[in-house]
Design an enzyme around this catalytic site. Sequence first.
Site, mmCIF file in Angstrom:
data_model
loop_
_atom_site.group_PDB
_atom_site.id
_atom_site.type_symbol
_atom_site.label_atom_id
_atom_site.label_comp_id
_atom_site.label_asym_id
_atom_site.label_seq_id
_atom_site.Cartn_x
_atom_site.Cartn_y
_atom_site.Cartn_z
ATOM 1 N N HIS A 1 0.885 -1.234 -0.100
ATOM 2 C CA HIS A 1 0.017 0.051 0.096
ATOM 3 C C HIS A 1 0.802 1.334 0.139
ATOM 4 O O HIS A 1 0.215 2.425 -0.291
ATOM 5 C CB HIS A 1 -0.848 0.130 1.208
ATOM 6 C CG HIS A 1 -2.353 0.616 0.711
ATOM 7 N ND1 HIS A 1 -2.446 1.541 0.151
ATOM 8 C CD2 HIS A 1 -3.582 -0.306 1.207
ATOM 9 C CE1 HIS A 1 -3.760 1.794 -0.124
ATOM 10 N NE2 HIS A 1 -4.373 0.674 0.774
ATOM 11 N N ARG A 2 2.086 1.053 0.233
ATOM 12 C CA ARG A 2 2.885 2.169 0.107
ATOM 13 C C ARG A 2 3.389 2.649 -1.455
ATOM 14 O O ARG A 2 3.469 3.715 -1.562
ATOM 15 C CB ARG A 2 4.321 1.777 1.009
ATOM 16 C CG ARG A 2 4.177 1.691 2.104
ATOM 17 C CD ARG A 2 5.533 1.296 2.874
ATOM 18 N NE ARG A 2 5.965 -0.037 2.179
ATOM 19 C CZ ARG A 2 7.292 -0.599 2.520
ATOM 20 N NH1 ARG A 2 8.161 0.198 3.361
ATOM 21 N NH2 ARG A 2 7.589 -1.577 1.770
#
Length: 503
Positions: A474-475
């Site tokens: 998700h980064r």
Amino acid sequence: MAQVLEFKLPDLGEGLTEAEIVRWLVEVGDVVAVDQPVVEVETAKAMVEVPCPYGGVVTARFGAEGTELPVGAPLLTVAVGESAEGRPGGGASAEGARGQGSAAEGSGNVLVGYGTSQAPARRRRIRPAEPASAASAAPTAPTANGRLRPTAETRETAETRGTPGTPETRGAPDTPQTPGGTGAAESTGVPSRTPGAADGPVPVISPLVRRLARQNGLDLREMTGSGPDGLILRADVEYALRAAAAQGRTAGEPRTHVARAGAPTAAGVTTGTPAVTRVPLKGIRGAVADKLSRSRTEIPDATCWVDADATELMRTRAAMNAAGGPKISVLALLARICTAALARFPELNSSVDTGAREVVQYGDVHLGFAAQTDRGLVVPVVRDAHARDAESLTAEFARLTEAARAGALAPAELTGGTFTLNNYGVFGVDGSTPIINHPEAAMLGVGRIVPKPWVHEGELAVRQVVQLSLTFDHRVCDGGTAGGFLRYVADCVEQPAVLLRTL
């Protein structure tokens, strides 16, 4: 003249239609009283003692311990009447049985748990460990209800004979039955058993646990359960089996007492050194363990998934293979779809440099794929997958898979991947949430392709359906990018012609 009556397995209630014989409480030739428990059976819901509605001498038993019998099947036969007094072990016990009422009429107690007007016979209960003097009582001494307790030798003989529908019969005992205490046991030379092991049922959580132990030759009476009040759980049996395997014993060898860590033994002493098996995490398994642990620790992953109609993809593959030449694999077509999707969503073909706090995007796609081998899970890497066609991808997948199974992969063939394709459908599962192959940023999972009902062109039809899942860091992107990638892959699966735009 004696009359022989047959006692059948009664209706146990609650829709139960069969029961397993856990332990016989009487031997052939024993005298039984009205409503005396004669056998322990276990159903899918509980373990119960079945009382016999007749008083007399047991002439035959049907079924060995561990046998499953349906309701209504014969359990045993009992000889009732005046001649029963002359049978082995008769005497006063038989007289007392007749004194309770007409044996031929019975008590009417044919349902487990229902009593009669007669005083119930002694019921067996699970009891804590007794002193050694109590356990050394004479093995052939009569019990309080007149039933002769069998010796250990008799029990061993009874365990080896008897099948459903085949009665067990036995003549008069070779030696006279003599009441007594410790002296009788010593005179016969029969070794004393573990306190509490000969009396009372073994408490297990379900019949499945008992069956698992029996199939693997594990004696439950030599175990101490970790459940409440010493209840033996499935985990206890599995633990004991693993410990036995680690010690190199076979199912037929004598087993020693196996207790789980912290479980009290029969003497009330807590075991401090349980039998355990230690498998070193080294080699491939060690490297995989380190990478998976690091992935879980460093990567904030998320997963999205979608079902797709793969009917047209399978038809396209069939048409390709029918045209001649090397066969094209489904994995190669999915890999070609992945490289096309990564060209549209390059954020997922990347990694995170935590030291520099930067997202590193790669222009080339080095596609890893999960391969299960005897040495563990490995992820070979197909170099420059974006520049290969379906035929080249098929050949490279085959080569790397064969090298992985043979343990001949070079270190360079196991490193440097930028994206991973995980075909867990080969294991017969539909979906999964895989762990990202660190330091990559995403992994596409593919489930099995199976016929399912599907709405196609407004009508319900049977189509080849596959579940696709994408686990991503998700980064490197948000749900919009991940969802767009997965939706594009699903569209190509459903309509392979979409790929023509990028070829």
